[in-house]
Structure formats: C-alpha cells, structure tokens
Design a protein around this motif. Sequence first.
Motif, short mmCIF file in Angstrom:
data_model
loop_
_atom_site.label_atom_id
_atom_site.label_comp_id
_atom_site.label_asym_id
_atom_site.label_seq_id
_atom_site.Cartn_x
_atom_site.Cartn_y
_atom_site.Cartn_z
N SER A 216 0.82 -1.21 0.00
CA SER A 216 0.00 0.00 0.00
C SER A 216 0.85 1.25 0.00
N GLU A 217 0.21 2.38 -0.29
CA GLU A 217 0.90 3.66 -0.26
C GLU A 217 1.43 3.96 1.14
N GLY A 310 6.78 -2.72 -7.36
CA GLY A 310 5.47 -2.09 -7.26
C GLY A 310 4.61 -2.78 -6.23
N ARG A 311 3.40 -2.27 -6.08
CA ARG A 311 2.50 -2.82 -5.07
C ARG A 311 1.81 -4.12 -5.52
N ASP A 312 1.49 -4.96 -4.55
CA ASP A 312 0.70 -6.15 -4.82
C ASP A 312 -0.72 -5.73 -5.22
N ARG A 313 -1.32 -6.45 -6.15
CA ARG A 313 -2.66 -6.13 -6.63
C ARG A 313 -3.62 -7.28 -6.39
N GLY A 319 -10.60 -12.42 -5.67
CA GLY A 319 -10.76 -11.43 -4.61
C GLY A 319 -9.63 -11.44 -3.60
N LYS A 320 -8.65 -12.33 -3.78
CA LYS A 320 -7.52 -12.41 -2.85
C LYS A 320 -6.34 -11.62 -3.39
N THR A 321 -5.37 -11.35 -2.50
CA THR A 321 -4.25 -10.49 -2.86
C THR A 321 -2.94 -11.26 -2.76
N TYR A 355 -2.44 -4.24 2.73
CA TYR A 355 -3.31 -3.96 1.58
C TYR A 355 -4.62 -3.34 2.02
N GLU A 356 -5.24 -3.90 3.05
CA GLU A 356 -6.56 -3.43 3.47
C GLU A 356 -6.54 -2.01 4.02
N LEU A 357 -5.38 -1.54 4.49
CA LEU A 357 -5.28 -0.19 5.03
C LEU A 357 -5.57 0.86 3.96
N CYS A 358 -4.94 0.72 2.81
CA CYS A 358 -5.12 1.65 1.68
C CYS A 358 -5.18 0.83 0.40
#
Length: 419
Positions: A216-217, A310-313, A319-321, A355-358
Amino acid sequence: MFRLALVSILCSTSALAFAPSSLQPRQLSATSTSSSTPLPVSDQPLTVRFSTTSPETDAAATTVVELTPEYQAALDQAKATVQAVLEKANPALLEPLFHFCTEYITASQSSYMKYKDEGASPKAALQRILEGVQFGYKYGMLPDSKYTFGVTHDALRGNPETENGNTLDYYEWGCNFFRYFMDKEQSVVLGEDNLAKAMEQANKGENVVFFANHQSEADPQVMSIMLEKAGYKKEAEEVIYVAGHKVTTDPLAIPFSMGRNLICIHSKKHIDADPETKGVKNRQNLAAMGGMLEKLKQGGCILWVAPSGGRDRRDVESGKTPIAPFDPKTVDMFKLMGRKSKVPTHYYPLAMVSYELCPPPDFVEAGVGEQRNFRFVPVGIKVGNEVTSDDFNPAAYEETLKDYYELREILFPGTAPEL
C-alpha cells in the motif's frame, strides 16, 4: 547512527506537498469558499466496500457506515475547503479529493469508536485534511513553489537551522496521518528474534537488506509504526526510501515523501513511458544507485527492498491479494551492491500485510492522481530467517511468500492466496 532504507519503487504514497521553508500550516476555513454553487451536504449513510472478498461475495461484504453528526460536519467542512481551494485552480481534482476526504473521515470515525483516541476525533481528522489541502495546493500544484527533489533528500524534521527555516516535522505528521487507522491491538510483528538479530547486526556497523513485498501507499508508515511497536522507534525514524517518480511528482504524495530520507529513482515499470526522457531517467538512476552504494559503504545501513518494483494487486477473480513476484535481477543487484560495499551485508525476507489499510487500484496506473482509499484495520509484518545460501533466487521470494500466507491468515483468516 544507522539507517533503514526502503528500496522499493513506490508507486505513490498518499499525501500532499510542501517546501523546505519556514512554514506552519495556517488554518483553512470552509467559510472562506468563494464558490457561487453551494456544496451539497449528504444526509445518506455512506457505503464503504472492502476489497478482501471475491466478486461473488462483494455484496455481502459491503459495509454501510453512517457518520455521526460530528464526523459528518467535519466531512462537510473538508469538502467545502477542497472546493474553495481547487474549484478554479484544478477542478479535475475535486471528485478524487472528495472521495479522499470521505474515506479519511469514515476511517477516523471507525477508529475513534473502538479506542476513543483523540487523535482520531473529528477535530483532529479535519485538521490533518486541512493541512494536507494547504500543503498540496501551495507546494504540489503551484508551479512557482512546487518542491523539486534531487537524487537524494534528507527528511524534514523541523530543524530550522539545517532545513532552511522549516519548523514542521513532516515525518511525524505522515506517521500520525495513518497511525489511527492501524488497529493497534490487533496489529502484529512476527519474527521478532530475526528482527532483533538484524538490528544488532546494523548496530555493529554491518548492513541489512530486507527483501519485502509492497502492498500500500502507507507501507513506510506501516513499517515505522510496526518498528515502534517492536521497540525500534529510532531506527524507524532513520529510514531511507528509494522513491519512484509518483511519490515525488503526485501532489497527494509529496509531503509524506518529504518526511522521509530519500533516494529518488525512476521505476523500470514506468521508465519507458516517455522514450524521449529515457536517457535522462537512466542517468538519474545511476546517480541514485551511486548514492545508495555510498550509504552501504558507510556501514550500518538497513535497506528495505521491494524486488517486485510495485504494489501487490488484488486478483479480481478470486478477490484475494497474492504478493507480486520478485524480480530476480533486482535481488541479484542488491546482493552485488552488498559485495561492492566491502561491508558485511545480511539479507532477510520481510512479509507485509497492509493492503486493506489503503487498497490500491486493481490495475497499475502509469499516471498520478489515483483514487485513494482508507480503512481502519490491523496490519502486520514478519521478518523471516536470514537468507545465507547463494541461492537467493528463488529462496528470498519463497520465504516471503510462506511468511505472507501465515501473516495474512492471522490478520484476515481465509484471505490468504494459495501457496
């Protein structure tokens, strides 16, 4: 004194901008709007959609959050301020910033309802948004005062003698911007023995490299606050970030970046976007890598490397990361840099769940100005066993993958991707 460096091609770090001058944020008032069109005030409950489920269960996972009158008033004032500042200067940013304000105020209320911490109160949340709007407008959007980064940057910590009169600690400001969205009781730091070993090695003047996934950012703030939780506040403050182009050009990213020690590079994921500037970008990257090598030669340097770039998507089908694959060339490069430094250098896998934070967009966006999302959730890190074999590829990634699965199942049971 040693440093913790995030060598991650950060796509962006939610924030707004500032310059290294003597500045105390003045209070912006919603009553100062000159708009002839009044901002509509919603009396409907807010719908917040979490990104941890599959499309089939999204409807069941939708959470309806109704703001209290105090938080609704804070949101209305935040939106009115954004409209007053940007309606004529940059109207294209209005809707993204309205969303930004809504998400931020809603997450603040969720945090306050659980812990009653005044840092998440309507007044405190509104103040941070107003500061951010001011920083972003004056120092991220106005050409005459926009901050320009060199290949290296020292964090602005409010020392006017060394920071051209600046008196504001942007590091603490950035940490506090996200601090109250991390559920402090449920957040976890695992692998503390490995973390202690790594810090001991750094204290002896040796280098430490963390091979991490990037979610996340807010990962720099997550790392800082988790290190504080583990008892390493001073080390957290000395993080050196290798920052990608978005966090040094996006008005909503600049102040968070300015509150960190930086080595500024261009992500190889985006370096080819403008062929005409590719040569200049490559030269800047070489200069940045030279600056990083100098840090390693000094010893006691801790690097946090996101070899994925880069960030995980989120996987839109499941629906999983999952964590993004590590680039083997990046892993090898940092191993080579450790050797070139002539200083003993140690390597650790580092799994992060943030991830869930932002939650980022599901797909990589080359430009700046992406939609920002905020959630009140637990976060966590796990430091894996030191990688001592010559087989860094794929050993570093495989260890991070295994630890990520464990960490995610602790924080969000049932959401870990298949190993």
